[in-house]
Scaffold this motif. Structure first.
Motif, PDB file in Angstrom:
ATOM      1  N   ALA A 145      -5.898  -3.852  -1.772  1.00 50.96           N
ATOM      2  CA  ALA A 145      -6.311  -2.552  -1.242  1.00 50.96           C
ATOM      3  C   ALA A 145      -6.937  -1.765  -2.375  1.00 50.96           C
ATOM      4  CB  ALA A 145      -5.126  -1.805  -0.662  1.00 50.96           C
ATOM      5  N   TYR A 146      -7.936  -0.950  -2.087  1.00 53.98           N
ATOM      6  CA  TYR A 146      -8.629  -0.251  -3.172  1.00 53.98           C
ATOM      7  C   TYR A 146      -9.121   1.118  -2.708  1.00 53.98           C
ATOM      8  CZ  TYR A 146     -12.848  -1.875  -0.751  1.00 53.98           C
ATOM      9  OH  TYR A 146     -13.804  -2.120   0.192  1.00 53.98           O
ATOM     10  N   ILE A 196       0.840  -1.206   0.000  1.00 59.73           N
ATOM     11  CA  ILE A 196       0.000   0.000   0.000  1.00 59.73           C
ATOM     12  C   ILE A 196       0.869   1.247   0.000  1.00 59.73           C
ATOM     13  CG2 ILE A 196      -1.682   1.329   1.328  1.00 59.73           C
ATOM     14  CD1 ILE A 196      -2.880  -1.272   2.317  1.00 59.73           C
ATOM     15  N   ASN A 197       1.935   1.217   0.775  1.00 59.84           N
ATOM     16  CA  ASN A 197       2.854   2.360   0.853  1.00 59.84           C
ATOM     17  C   ASN A 197       3.479   2.651  -0.505  1.00 59.84           C
ATOM     18  OD1 ASN A 197       4.254   4.410   2.315  1.00 59.84           O
ATOM     19  ND2 ASN A 197       6.074   3.108   2.318  1.00 59.84           N
ATOM     20  N   GLU A 198       3.831   1.590  -1.235  1.00 59.88           N
ATOM     21  CA  GLU A 198       4.448   1.751  -2.559  1.00 59.88           C
ATOM     22  C   GLU A 198       3.464   2.366  -3.563  1.00 59.88           C
ATOM     23  OE1 GLU A 198       5.713  -2.184  -3.464  1.00 59.88           O
ATOM     24  OE2 GLU A 198       7.527  -2.087  -2.220  1.00 59.88           O
ATOM     25  N   ALA A 199       2.165   2.048  -3.381  1.00 65.02           N
ATOM     26  CA  ALA A 199       1.156   2.503  -4.347  1.00 65.02           C
ATOM     27  C   ALA A 199       0.308   3.645  -3.804  1.00 65.02           C
ATOM     28  CB  ALA A 199       0.265   1.325  -4.732  1.00 65.02           C
ATOM     29  N   LYS A 200       0.774   4.306  -2.765  1.00 66.98           N
ATOM     30  CA  LYS A 200      -0.071   5.291  -2.063  1.00 66.98           C
ATOM     31  C   LYS A 200      -0.501   6.463  -2.938  1.00 66.98           C
ATOM     32  CE  LYS A 200       3.749   7.944   0.094  1.00 66.98           C
ATOM     33  NZ  LYS A 200       4.898   7.194  -0.427  1.00 66.98           N
ATOM     34  N   ASP A 201       0.276   6.770  -3.982  1.00 68.89           N
ATOM     35  CA  ASP A 201      -0.063   7.916  -4.828  1.00 68.89           C
ATOM     36  C   ASP A 201      -0.923   7.531  -6.034  1.00 68.89           C
ATOM     37  OD1 ASP A 201       1.373   9.676  -3.201  1.00 68.89           O
ATOM     38  OD2 ASP A 201       3.260   9.174  -4.207  1.00 68.89           O
ATOM     39  N   ASN A 202      -1.244   6.244  -6.189  1.00 69.05           N
ATOM     40  CA  ASN A 202      -2.128   5.825  -7.287  1.00 69.05           C
ATOM     41  C   ASN A 202      -3.473   6.519  -7.139  1.00 69.05           C
ATOM     42  OD1 ASN A 202      -0.028   4.131  -7.832  1.00 69.05           O
ATOM     43  ND2 ASN A 202      -1.227   2.236  -7.806  1.00 69.05           N
ATOM     44  N   LEU A 203      -3.960   7.103  -8.218  1.00 67.87           N
ATOM     45  CA  LEU A 203      -5.224   7.821  -8.153  1.00 67.87           C
ATOM     46  C   LEU A 203      -6.390   6.882  -8.414  1.00 67.87           C
ATOM     47  CD1 LEU A 203      -4.255  11.141  -9.985  1.00 67.87           C
ATOM     48  CD2 LEU A 203      -4.278  10.644  -7.523  1.00 67.87           C
ATOM     49  N   GLY A 204      -7.470   7.103  -7.676  1.00 71.48           N
ATOM     50  CA  GLY A 204      -8.632   6.250  -7.788  1.00 71.48           C
ATOM     51  C   GLY A 204      -9.542   6.636  -8.940  1.00 71.48           C
ATOM     52  N   PRO A 205     -10.471   5.761  -9.257  1.00 76.09           N
ATOM     53  CA  PRO A 205     -10.614   4.472  -8.570  1.00 76.09           C
ATOM     54  C   PRO A 205      -9.483   3.528  -8.958  1.00 76.09           C
ATOM     55  CG  PRO A 205     -12.166   4.635 -10.388  1.00 76.09           C
ATOM     56  CD  PRO A 205     -11.496   5.965 -10.300  1.00 76.09           C
ATOM     57  N   SER A 206      -8.947   2.817  -7.949  1.00 77.92           N
ATOM     58  CA  SER A 206      -7.818   1.923  -8.217  1.00 77.92           C
ATOM     59  C   SER A 206      -7.846   0.759  -7.244  1.00 77.92           C
ATOM     60  CB  SER A 206      -6.486   2.681  -8.080  1.00 77.92           C
ATOM     61  OG  SER A 206      -6.307   3.132  -6.750  1.00 77.92           O
ATOM     62  N   GLU A 207      -7.142  -0.283  -7.641  1.00 78.44           N
ATOM     63  CA  GLU A 207      -7.018  -1.462  -6.782  1.00 78.44           C
ATOM     64  C   GLU A 207      -5.611  -2.009  -6.925  1.00 78.44           C
ATOM     65  OE1 GLU A 207      -9.093  -5.850  -6.115  1.00 78.44           O
ATOM     66  OE2 GLU A 207     -10.274  -4.172  -6.898  1.00 78.44           O
ATOM     67  N   VAL A 208      -5.017  -2.414  -5.783  1.00 72.81           N
ATOM     68  CA  VAL A 208      -3.635  -2.914  -5.765  1.00 72.81           C
ATOM     69  C   VAL A 208      -3.613  -4.285  -5.109  1.00 72.81           C
ATOM     70  CG1 VAL A 208      -1.296  -2.532  -4.909  1.00 72.81           C
ATOM     71  CG2 VAL A 208      -2.685  -0.589  -5.651  1.00 72.81           C
ATOM     72  N   LEU A 213      -4.684   6.517  -3.351  1.00 75.79           N
ATOM     73  CA  LEU A 213      -5.124   5.226  -2.814  1.00 75.79           C
ATOM     74  C   LEU A 213      -5.492   5.317  -1.345  1.00 75.79           C
ATOM     75  CD1 LEU A 213      -5.489   2.158  -3.157  1.00 75.79           C
ATOM     76  CD2 LEU A 213      -3.069   1.886  -2.576  1.00 75.79           C
ATOM     77  N   VAL A 214      -4.647   5.996  -0.557  1.00 76.84           N
ATOM     78  CA  VAL A 214      -4.921   6.201   0.867  1.00 76.84           C
ATOM     79  C   VAL A 214      -4.813   7.697   1.154  1.00 76.84           C
ATOM     80  CG1 VAL A 214      -4.188   5.707   3.235  1.00 76.84           C
ATOM     81  CG2 VAL A 214      -3.997   3.938   1.497  1.00 76.84           C
ATOM     82  N   SER A 215      -5.801   8.246   1.854  1.00 79.79           N
ATOM     83  CA  SER A 215      -5.759   9.666   2.182  1.00 79.79           C
ATOM     84  C   SER A 215      -4.632   9.953   3.177  1.00 79.79           C
ATOM     85  CB  SER A 215      -7.101  10.110   2.750  1.00 79.79           C
ATOM     86  OG  SER A 215      -7.175  11.521   2.795  1.00 79.79           O
ATOM     87  N   TYR A 216      -4.299  11.234   3.382  1.00 76.92           N
ATOM     88  CA  TYR A 216      -3.057  11.630   4.063  1.00 76.92           C
ATOM     89  C   TYR A 216      -2.935  11.116   5.499  1.00 76.92           C
ATOM     90  CZ  TYR A 216      -5.755  15.399   6.299  1.00 76.92           C
ATOM     91  OH  TYR A 216      -6.658  16.111   7.028  1.00 76.92           O
ATOM     92  N   ALA A 217      -4.045  10.972   6.220  1.00 80.72           N
ATOM     93  CA  ALA A 217      -3.944  10.559   7.628  1.00 80.72           C
ATOM     94  C   ALA A 217      -3.475   9.106   7.777  1.00 80.72           C
ATOM     95  CB  ALA A 217      -5.286  10.743   8.334  1.00 80.72           C
ATOM     96  N   LYS A 235      -7.188  11.606  14.874  1.00 78.98           N
ATOM     97  CA  LYS A 235      -8.239  11.762  13.869  1.00 78.98           C
ATOM     98  C   LYS A 235      -7.649  12.001  12.487  1.00 78.98           C
ATOM     99  CE  LYS A 235     -11.439  13.800  17.225  1.00 78.98           C
ATOM    100  NZ  LYS A 235     -12.335  14.945  17.529  1.00 78.98           N
ATOM    101  N   GLY A 236      -8.507  11.802  11.472  1.00 75.60           N
ATOM    102  CA  GLY A 236      -8.081  12.140  10.123  1.00 75.60           C
ATOM    103  C   GLY A 236      -8.723  11.257   9.070  1.00 75.60           C
ATOM    104  N   PRO A 237      -8.710  11.717   7.807  1.00 76.75           N
ATOM    105  CA  PRO A 237      -9.309  10.948   6.706  1.00 76.75           C
ATOM    106  C   PRO A 237      -8.416   9.782   6.258  1.00 76.75           C
ATOM    107  CG  PRO A 237      -8.354  12.983   5.871  1.00 76.75           C
ATOM    108  CD  PRO A 237      -8.215  13.042   7.359  1.00 76.75           C
ATOM    109  N   LEU A 238      -9.059   8.676   5.922  1.00 71.62           N
ATOM    110  CA  LEU A 238      -8.346   7.479   5.448  1.00 71.62           C
ATOM    111  C   LEU A 238      -8.815   7.124   4.033  1.00 71.62           C
ATOM    112  CD1 LEU A 238      -8.714   5.417   8.754  1.00 71.62           C
ATOM    113  CD2 LEU A 238      -6.657   6.627   7.977  1.00 71.62           C
ATOM    114  N   PHE A 239     -10.104   6.866   3.883  1.00 72.89           N
ATOM    115  CA  PHE A 239     -10.765   6.637   2.594  1.00 72.89           C
ATOM    116  C   PHE A 239     -10.058   5.603   1.713  1.00 72.89           C
ATOM    117  CE2 PHE A 239     -12.391  10.889   3.747  1.00 72.89           C
ATOM    118  CZ  PHE A 239     -13.736  10.559   3.809  1.00 72.89           C
ATOM    119  N   PHE A 240     -10.013   4.389   2.200  1.00 69.19           N
ATOM    120  CA  PHE A 240      -9.541   3.266   1.380  1.00 69.19           C
ATOM    121  C   PHE A 240     -10.154   1.994   1.968  1.00 69.19           C
ATOM    122  CE2 PHE A 240      -6.686   2.990   4.922  1.00 69.19           C
ATOM    123  CZ  PHE A 240      -6.249   1.686   4.989  1.00 69.19           C
TER     124      PHE A 240
END
Length: 476
Positions: free
Chosen positions: A357-358, A329-341, A366-370, A466-471
């Protein structure tokens, strides 16, 4: 797992090793000191010292005759009682001190051939021991280790060649007029004496510095008291301060007081208040909380809080799989959605599994900043902050806090794999979990023990994770 040491005993152990390494012999000094020794040591100052000491007292053993009234009372308790001579002998032995209190009922039952219940009633209704009052002896609990050093040296000086270097550690008792954060009835002393030709006050101060530096103190100063205590030589009574707090006292015992014990050599004495030293080292100004922490709400250092944090759920078998998922997930964290790894594909618990992970939001990573926030502890509070020290308003946390090493995403993958283990063992074939916004520690699988949480809330501290995750993570 090793248990937790008490800070006082921990410091005593360090001081003990320092003294031994400095060639001091260890002594156990008596705790009980006769009143007359206080007069021999302190002279005209003795009444003031005795005003602060605890005298030892004991219950006086009553003279119990067997009157007609008492006979009637015994017969009410034991109607067929007939061993009057045995009872008289028993009472006489008790008065003379030949029967100890903790053996009283056992001996009474055996000698009078009665039941334990009857014996207890006799004690309560016939002997009336509950109405006794303590009578003071001329013995005291030592208020200074000095009181015992005179006794020890008066014997060793006759048989032990010079130099004599001794130390002793233990409790001292003072009848303080008030009990507060810095005044207690009992305190701990670490004390030493040196009987050595050529040993002067300069060497004594050097010894004090060497010991204090050995336990971590640097800011040390000496102040000679303008009025010397009677048991010290004029001009040698010196207070020792560390971090502007008095922690020790040193000086040479007076020739007059030493002569009362047949000691003809100069005696240097140095005594540390171990409780105060430990208070400084543990950043605790209230000695009551330091000594008797069990009676107070616990307090925790940032390090202790950090060490107690963990996962609510941890994988039993899949720890390696969790690490792989986190890495992918860390390697693909900047992949823009919609996406699946695809994060993992292989065998697990006897089955073939696939973990992905999607992200479902178009144009979002793929994963929001938090998701990559780190857990920090600072000033008794817990924070989830971005890596790199760039979060505005959290400069003090980055500078002075403790980075626990926990990352939101790794906590989440550990929790997911732990849950996956449980679900697949139940026979389920798929697990799909979406992580949207973290509001509480449990949302990122962070465990905060109850005692830590109670400490945080009772001191109006904060937990902000707290913080956004969205994955999402899906396993099948």
């Amino acid at each position: 797992m090793r248990g937790k040491e008490h800070p006082i005993n921990s410091l005593l152990a360090k001081l003990r090793e320092i003294f031994l390494n400095l060639s001091f012999d260890e002594i156990i000094n008596p705790v009980i000191v006769d009143e007359k020794d206080v007069f021999l040591q302190y002279g005209k100052e003795a009444p003031l010292i005795l005003d602060r000491v605890f005298y030892i007292a004991g219950l006086d053993r009553p003279e119990l005759g067997i009157s007609k009234e008492r006979e009637d009372k015994i017969k009410q308790i034991i109607p067929l009682f007939s061993k009057w001579n045995e009872l008289k002998a028993f009472l006489r032995e008790y008065k003379e001190g030949n029967i100890e209190g903790d053996d009283f009922i056992e001996e009474l039952v055996k000698r009078l051939d009665i039941t334990e219940k009857e014996g207890i009633r006799l004690v309560d209704e016939f002997f009336e021991l509950k109405n006794l009052y303590p009578i003071s002896y001329k013995k005291t609990l030592r208020s200074h280790m000095t009181s015992a050093w005179y006794l020890t040296l008066s014997h060793l000086i006759k048989t032990k060649p010079l130099p004599i270097k001794l130390f002793s550690q233990g409790l001292r008792f003072r009848r303080e007029q008030r009990q507060d954060e810095s005044h207690l009835f009992e305190s701990t002393s670490s004390s030493c004496v040196v009987v050595e030709e050529g040993f002067d006050i300069k060497k004594g101060k050097g010894l004090c510095v060497q010991i204090l530096e050995g336990i971590g103190f640097k800011d040390i100063e000496f102040k000679t008291k303008p009025v010397t205590s009677n048991y010290y030589e004029e001009g040698t009574d010196t207070e020792v301060f560390a971090h502007r707090i008095e922690v020790a006292n040193l000086g040479f015992y007076s020739k007059e007081s030493l002569a009362n014990y047949g000691i003809n050599h100069p005696v240097f004495n140095l005594g540390f208040g171990v409780d105060r030293l430990a208070g400084i080292l543990n950043n605790e100004s209230d000695l009551r909380k330091l000594l008797f922490f069990q009676f107070y709400k616990p307090s925790f250092t940032d390090k202790e809080i950090a060490e107690k944090l963990g996962c609510e759920e941890s994988p039993s078998y899949g720890a390696q799989i969790s690490s792989i998922i986190f890495r992918k997930i860390n390697e693909a964290k900047d992949n823009l959605g919609p996406s699946e790894v695809l994060c993992y594909q292989g065998r697990f618990l006897g089955r073939d599994i696939k973990v992905s992970a999607y992200n479902w939001d178009s144009g979002k990573p793929l994963v929001s900043y938090a998701g990559f926030n780190e857990i920090w502890v600072n000033n008794g509070e817990i924070f989830g902050l971005p890596k790199g020290g760039s979060f505005k308003g959290a400069e003090d946390v980055y500078k002075n806090g403790i980075n626990t090493g926990f990352i939101f995403l790794k906590l989440i993958t550990d929790g997911f794999v732990a849950r996956m283990e449980k679900e697949f063992k139940k026979g389920k074939t798929e697990l799909d979990v979406k992580f949207k916004i973290a509001e509480h520690p449990s949302d990122i699988n962070l465990s905060i023990p109850k005692d830590i949480m109670d400490y945080i809330t009772s001191n109006n501290k904060r937990v902000i994770t707290k913080g956004p995750l969205f994955f999402g993570i899906r396993a099948e």
